[in-house]
Motif scaffolding. Sequence first.
Motif, mmCIF file in Angstrom:
data_model
loop_
_atom_site.group_PDB
_atom_site.id
_atom_site.type_symbol
_atom_site.label_atom_id
_atom_site.label_comp_id
_atom_site.label_asym_id
_atom_site.label_seq_id
_atom_site.Cartn_x
_atom_site.Cartn_y
_atom_site.Cartn_z
ATOM 1 N N VAL A 10 33.390 44.441 43.868
ATOM 2 C CA VAL A 10 32.225 44.502 44.597
ATOM 3 C C VAL A 10 32.441 43.249 45.407
ATOM 4 O O VAL A 10 32.730 42.029 44.953
ATOM 5 C CB VAL A 10 31.279 44.097 43.441
ATOM 6 N N ALA A 11 31.879 43.364 46.591
ATOM 7 C CA ALA A 11 31.710 42.325 47.504
ATOM 8 C C ALA A 11 30.852 41.050 47.224
ATOM 9 O O ALA A 11 29.737 41.436 46.801
ATOM 10 C CB ALA A 11 31.134 42.774 48.865
ATOM 11 N N GLY A 12 31.494 39.813 47.232
ATOM 12 C CA GLY A 12 30.695 38.780 46.994
ATOM 13 C C GLY A 12 30.576 38.431 45.468
ATOM 14 O O GLY A 12 29.965 37.252 45.156
ATOM 15 N N SER A 13 31.281 38.990 44.781
ATOM 16 C CA SER A 13 31.588 38.700 43.319
ATOM 17 C C SER A 13 32.672 37.682 43.232
ATOM 18 O O SER A 13 33.943 38.095 43.545
ATOM 19 C CB SER A 13 32.034 39.933 42.605
ATOM 20 N N PRO A 14 32.274 36.362 42.812
ATOM 21 C CA PRO A 14 33.476 35.448 42.725
ATOM 22 C C PRO A 14 34.686 35.997 41.622
ATOM 23 O O PRO A 14 35.868 35.607 41.994
ATOM 24 C CB PRO A 14 32.829 34.265 41.962
ATOM 25 N N PRO A 15 34.581 36.797 40.644
ATOM 26 C CA PRO A 15 35.635 37.046 39.863
ATOM 27 C C PRO A 15 36.516 38.054 40.597
ATOM 28 O O PRO A 15 37.624 37.867 40.523
ATOM 29 C CB PRO A 15 34.984 37.962 38.579
ATOM 30 N N LEU A 28 50.975 40.461 48.326
ATOM 31 C CA LEU A 28 50.691 41.781 47.594
ATOM 32 C C LEU A 28 49.874 42.632 48.199
ATOM 33 O O LEU A 28 48.912 43.150 47.817
ATOM 34 C CB LEU A 28 50.504 41.632 46.130
ATOM 35 N N GLN A 29 49.722 42.759 49.667
ATOM 36 C CA GLN A 29 49.049 43.317 50.398
ATOM 37 C C GLN A 29 49.147 44.868 50.032
ATOM 38 O O GLN A 29 50.430 45.119 49.729
ATOM 39 C CB GLN A 29 48.908 43.219 51.984
ATOM 40 N N GLY A 30 48.334 45.714 50.439
ATOM 41 C CA GLY A 30 48.486 47.371 50.455
ATOM 42 C C GLY A 30 48.210 47.869 49.026
ATOM 43 O O GLY A 30 48.556 48.951 48.910
ATOM 44 N N TYR A 31 47.746 47.049 48.256
ATOM 45 C CA TYR A 31 47.230 47.615 46.824
ATOM 46 C C TYR A 31 46.051 48.745 47.046
ATOM 47 O O TYR A 31 45.424 48.778 47.860
ATOM 48 C CB TYR A 31 46.963 46.388 45.789
ATOM 49 N N ASN A 32 46.155 49.554 45.718
ATOM 50 C CA ASN A 32 45.032 50.405 45.796
ATOM 51 C C ASN A 32 43.655 49.763 45.414
ATOM 52 O O ASN A 32 43.604 48.862 44.473
ATOM 53 C CB ASN A 32 45.394 51.462 44.833
ATOM 54 N N GLN A 33 42.732 49.860 46.227
ATOM 55 C CA GLN A 33 41.539 49.189 45.957
ATOM 56 C C GLN A 33 40.188 49.941 46.244
ATOM 57 O O GLN A 33 40.214 50.899 47.134
ATOM 58 C CB GLN A 33 41.483 47.910 46.713
ATOM 59 N N LYS A 34 39.210 49.670 45.634
ATOM 60 C CA LYS A 34 38.045 50.231 45.990
ATOM 61 C C LYS A 34 36.847 49.428 45.955
ATOM 62 O O LYS A 34 36.628 48.757 44.986
ATOM 63 C CB LYS A 34 37.548 51.697 45.076
ATOM 64 N N LEU A 35 35.909 49.461 47.065
ATOM 65 C CA LEU A 35 34.565 48.570 47.105
ATOM 66 C C LEU A 35 33.575 49.267 46.546
ATOM 67 O O LEU A 35 33.182 50.281 46.793
ATOM 68 C CB LEU A 35 34.285 48.380 48.657
ATOM 69 N N LEU A 36 32.873 48.830 45.471
ATOM 70 C CA LEU A 36 31.884 49.546 44.711
ATOM 71 C C LEU A 36 30.385 48.882 45.033
ATOM 72 O O LEU A 36 30.357 47.781 45.593
ATOM 73 C CB LEU A 36 32.150 49.460 43.441
ATOM 74 N N LYS A 44 29.212 50.988 36.807
ATOM 75 C CA LYS A 44 29.183 51.509 35.373
ATOM 76 C C LYS A 44 29.821 52.982 35.629
ATOM 77 O O LYS A 44 29.558 53.682 34.487
ATOM 78 C CB LYS A 44 27.681 51.835 35.020
ATOM 79 N N SER A 45 30.428 53.318 36.514
ATOM 80 C CA SER A 45 30.932 54.549 36.759
ATOM 81 C C SER A 45 32.017 54.680 35.714
ATOM 82 O O SER A 45 32.902 53.985 35.275
ATOM 83 C CB SER A 45 31.638 54.833 37.999
ATOM 84 N N LYS A 46 32.596 56.055 35.537
ATOM 85 C CA LYS A 46 33.750 56.611 34.383
ATOM 86 C C LYS A 46 35.036 55.947 35.084
ATOM 87 O O LYS A 46 35.737 55.566 34.285
ATOM 88 C CB LYS A 46 33.796 57.862 34.489
ATOM 89 N N ILE A 51 39.079 51.500 33.106
ATOM 90 C CA ILE A 51 39.892 50.598 33.162
ATOM 91 C C ILE A 51 39.109 49.173 32.333
ATOM 92 O O ILE A 51 39.689 48.525 31.566
ATOM 93 C CB ILE A 51 40.061 50.201 34.756
ATOM 94 N N ASN A 52 37.899 49.231 32.370
ATOM 95 C CA ASN A 52 37.078 47.975 31.834
ATOM 96 C C ASN A 52 35.914 48.585 31.334
ATOM 97 O O ASN A 52 34.863 48.958 31.859
ATOM 98 C CB ASN A 52 36.794 47.026 33.145
ATOM 99 N N PRO A 53 36.168 48.738 30.037
ATOM 100 C CA PRO A 53 35.103 49.404 29.171
ATOM 101 C C PRO A 53 33.823 48.537 29.244
ATOM 102 O O PRO A 53 32.857 49.048 28.568
ATOM 103 C CB PRO A 53 35.738 49.706 27.671
#
Length: 226
Positions: A10-15, A28-36, A44-46, A51-53
């Motif tokens: 998520v954009a702006g999330s320090p973690p 390690l550029q070019g990794y799989n990523q998705k902005l939520l 909270k999506s499946k 990955i993170n329950p």
Amino acid sequence: MAKDITLLWVAGSPPCWRVMIALEEKNLQGYNQKLLSFEKGEHKSKEVMDINPRGQVPAFKYKDYILNESYAACFFLECQHKAQGNDLTPQCPKELAQMYQRMFEGLNISQKGIDVIAYNWRVPEGERHESAQKRNKEALTEELKLWEGYLQQGPYLAGKTFSLADVVVFPSVAILYRFGLCEKRYPNLAKYYNCLKERPSIKASWPPKWDEDIKGGPPRDLLKDI
């Protein structure tokens, strides 16, 4: 190798930003990523929960290894790719000790900043108290005084060398300036922030829409009197 890495963020999330800076530093550029979107409840999506329950971000996967705690992910990337990209652990024992100290001490500035910034988000309107927010602001002020003193010793948190301490603490500092922290009041901290925000790994991972207001979020000048 980067294709074996997945980051949901998520954009702006320090973690999330910590992990992204570490990935940039280790080339390690070019990794799989998705902005939520938090607003849409996508954390909270499946896809995230698989990955993170806990339903939190980052949701980070390296091959079959899951490291959702941002500190753990940063440590792992540095250890796994020690010879790749920039070395993020000082060779000097004194600086190494200081790196570890500042890394974990950084959890204080992170929490105290969020206690102020996110107070109205986290506390229901009927349970909010001006005295509680006043205490939160006082605690953040005292914390900032500590970091202002630490940064008299060198350009980076571990001294002369950019390290994992900077990777994990910088996003927590940056979000304070996003919400109006006064640069003149904390000149050493401001110098640190303005120097590091020009670092290639930080520029490359800078959150989108950082300078825009957050709909329903805190005012951009929230911290001007801290």
